[in-house]
Design a protein around this motif. Structure first.
Motif, PDB file in Angstrom:
ATOM      1  N   ARG A 130      22.388  -1.497   5.831  1.00 13.07           N
ATOM      2  CA  ARG A 130      23.302  -1.970   5.133  1.00 13.07           C
ATOM      3  C   ARG A 130      24.991  -1.009   4.855  1.00 13.07           C
ATOM      4  O   ARG A 130      25.986  -1.224   4.329  1.00 13.07           O
ATOM      5  N   ILE A 131      24.262   0.111   4.843  1.00 13.75           N
ATOM      6  CA  ILE A 131      25.385   1.443   5.249  1.00 13.75           C
ATOM      7  C   ILE A 131      26.985   1.117   5.803  1.00 13.75           C
ATOM      8  O   ILE A 131      27.856   0.823   5.286  1.00 13.75           O
TER       9      ILE A 131
ATOM     10  N   GLU B 279      22.688  12.715  -3.247  1.00  9.66           N
ATOM     11  CA  GLU B 279      23.743  14.037  -3.050  1.00  9.66           C
ATOM     12  C   GLU B 279      23.563  13.709  -1.716  1.00  9.66           C
ATOM     13  O   GLU B 279      24.500  14.596  -0.840  1.00  9.66           O
ATOM     14  N   ASP B 280      22.850  12.833  -1.006  1.00  7.39           N
ATOM     15  CA  ASP B 280      22.944  12.852   0.981  1.00  7.39           C
ATOM     16  C   ASP B 280      24.228  12.759   1.279  1.00  7.39           C
ATOM     17  O   ASP B 280      24.509  11.055   1.403  1.00  7.39           O
ATOM     18  N   LEU B 281      24.917  13.009   2.496  1.00 11.03           N
ATOM     19  CA  LEU B 281      25.393  12.412   2.957  1.00 11.03           C
ATOM     20  C   LEU B 281      24.886  11.473   3.769  1.00 11.03           C
ATOM     21  O   LEU B 281      23.944  11.877   5.417  1.00 11.03           O
ATOM     22  N   ALA B 282      25.488   9.876   4.055  1.00 15.99           N
ATOM     23  CA  ALA B 282      24.035   9.071   5.089  1.00 15.99           C
ATOM     24  C   ALA B 282      25.062   8.502   6.063  1.00 15.99           C
ATOM     25  O   ALA B 282      24.739   8.282   6.969  1.00 15.99           O
TER      26      ALA B 282
ATOM     27  N   LEU C  93      39.392   8.915   5.474  1.00 22.92           N
ATOM     28  CA  LEU C  93      38.052   8.567   5.508  1.00 22.92           C
ATOM     29  C   LEU C  93      37.146   8.684   3.867  1.00 22.92           C
ATOM     30  O   LEU C  93      37.607   8.754   3.125  1.00 22.92           O
ATOM     31  N   ILE C  94      36.184   7.511   4.641  1.00 21.63           N
ATOM     32  CA  ILE C  94      35.549   7.106   3.552  1.00 21.63           C
ATOM     33  C   ILE C  94      33.638   7.859   3.782  1.00 21.63           C
ATOM     34  O   ILE C  94      33.042   7.752   4.439  1.00 21.63           O
ATOM     35  N   LEU C  95      33.322   8.611   2.663  1.00 17.73           N
ATOM     36  CA  LEU C  95      32.077   8.905   3.033  1.00 17.73           C
ATOM     37  C   LEU C  95      30.863   8.074   2.011  1.00 17.73           C
ATOM     38  O   LEU C  95      31.071   7.955   0.672  1.00 17.73           O
ATOM     39  N   ALA C  96      30.191   7.820   2.409  1.00 11.44           N
ATOM     40  CA  ALA C  96      29.129   7.232   2.096  1.00 11.44           C
ATOM     41  C   ALA C  96      27.780   8.145   1.477  1.00 11.44           C
ATOM     42  O   ALA C  96      27.074   8.941   2.933  1.00 11.44           O
ATOM     43  N   PHE C  97      27.469   8.046   0.198  1.00  7.28           N
ATOM     44  CA  PHE C  97      26.564   8.959  -0.001  1.00  7.28           C
ATOM     45  C   PHE C  97      25.095   8.151  -0.951  1.00  7.28           C
ATOM     46  O   PHE C  97      24.785   7.303  -1.063  1.00  7.28           O
TER      47      PHE C  97
ATOM     48  N   ILE D 174      23.640   3.212  -2.819  1.00 10.25           N
ATOM     49  CA  ILE D 174      24.780   3.607  -1.795  1.00 10.25           C
ATOM     50  C   ILE D 174      26.333   3.910  -2.817  1.00 10.25           C
ATOM     51  O   ILE D 174      26.514   3.220  -3.763  1.00 10.25           O
ATOM     52  N   GLN D 175      26.899   5.406  -2.614  1.00 16.00           N
ATOM     53  CA  GLN D 175      27.764   5.382  -3.581  1.00 16.00           C
ATOM     54  C   GLN D 175      28.753   5.487  -2.661  1.00 16.00           C
ATOM     55  O   GLN D 175      28.704   6.565  -1.568  1.00 16.00           O
TER      56      GLN D 175
END
Length: 359
Positions: free
Chosen positions: A95-96, A57-60, A50-54, A2-3
């Motif tokens: 655990r994202i 390339e998929d947004l999780a 805003l924080i994005l979890a990838f 996860i990034q």
């Protein structure tokens, strides 16, 4: 693996203007909500919104931050509310959510507050062990019409087949209530309903201790998170559109035409909220105004955490409520936020604090 990607004001503006926010299976934010966050007068340029979890390339998933401030003596203390937290079904169990929360804590040094959380979210916040409950607010919900056709099938799905009977019952009872209230008279004292606070309002509310000022109220009114539309965007899982969503700035005067009360009201699909209330006098006139406003605007429900206002309403025999029930709004503060605030600090929250005024 996860990034995580953080977005501040400038980065969020670029993310939305480029159209990238729309290319995923679900929306991490709407364009109008992003605009509101960017224009938030309490948000600093460098703060994460805003924080994005990838995963690849998929947004999780994502988590939203809503910067705010406490006024402590002559200083301003910055913190943030958690406003959204969502993990896609495809990525559950990795655990994202915990990773996103840890990143928020890092970005804001633990100066995080939460309210209006779901039971599932509350369970998560308790499980991670860094939040404490602070003093809750106790309020009232006043009902002016029945809505059995919605409430009963929601709580007891097996009864959905007889929903038309509940609709008939609602129609009969509410028709009687409408006839009863048809003679509701407009208050004979001076009051004003305007789009946003004016100079007179500003001078008046500056007398009071408050986390908000008229510039904040103008921003809320001019930059809503919810727009009026019949159909919500199904790709965004939080509030974005509503059939009716209106703010009202109300001014009440005494017999000498002196301003004695200002309030920000929010009406959403028949549900009225007293987001902010400032008064240096008894609230009888404001309650009389509310009784007329409720009837005029066909309000079904009024929610208020204003203790003095609720006590005044209970004493008014002519207030058009048919039922009332008690409410509790709980708040959770990160342990670091509690440590960073003065001992026995009173946050002095009103109904609209947090993101409640925005939804």
């Amino acid at each position: 693996m996860i990034q995580l990607k953080t977005l501040n004001k400038k980065q969020l503006a670029e993310f939305v203007s480029s159209g990238d926010f729309e290319k995923y299976d679900f929306l991490p934010i709407t364009a109008h909500r992003a605009k509101s966050h960017i224009n938030n007068p309490k948000a600093k340029d460098e703060q994460t919104l805003l924080i994005l979890a990838f995963e690849n390339e998929d947004l999780a998933g994502y988590i939203g931050c809503f910067p705010d401030e406490f006024k402590i003596e002559n200083n301003r203390f910055s913190y943030a509310w958690l406003s959204t937290l969502f993990i896609s079904e495809k990525f559950r169990g990795k655990r994202i959510a915990q990773q996103l929360l840890n990143k928020v804590f890092e970005e804001y040094n633990g100066n995080i507050a939460i309210t209006e959380f779901t039971k599932e979210a509350e369970s998560l916040y308790n499980k991670i062990g860094v939040f404490n409950y602070i003093e809750p607010k106790f309020g009232k919900r006043f009902y002016f019409k029945t809505d059995l056709a919605t409430i009963i099938p929601t709580k007891k799905p097996k009864l959905k087949t007889i929903q038309p009977l509940f609709s008939i019952a609602d129609g009969a009872f509410n028709g009687f209530v409408s006839l009863k209230n048809i003679g509701a008279k407009k208050p004979d004292f001076k009051f004003e309903i305007i789009e946003k606070p004016d100079e007179e309002s500003t001078k008046f509310i500056n007398q009071f201790e408050s986390n908000r000022n008229t510039e904040d109220f103008k921003w809320m009114i001019e930059n809503p998170w919810v727009l009026e539309d019949e159909k919500p965007d199904e790709r965004y899982l939080f509030s974005s559109f509503s059939r009716i969503f209106k703010y009202f700035w109300v001014k009440i005067y005494d017999e000498n035409n002196e301003l004695i009360c200002c309030s920000l009201l929010l009406l959403r699909n028949g549900h009225l909220k007293i987001s902010y209330l400032f008064s240096n006098n008894k609230l009888d006139r404001f309650v009389d105004f509310l009784g007329w406003f409720v009837t005029k605007n066909k309000v079904k429900i009024l929610t208020s955490y204003q203790t003095q206002l609720n006590e005044t309403i209970k004493k008014k025999s002519n207030f058009p409520k048919i039922y009332e029930r008690d409410l509790e709004r709980r708040y959770m503060f990160h342990q670091n936020l509690i440590k960073n605030l003065p001992e026995k600090f009173n946050p002095n929250f009103q109904d609209g604090d947090g993101d409640c005024v925005m939804t």
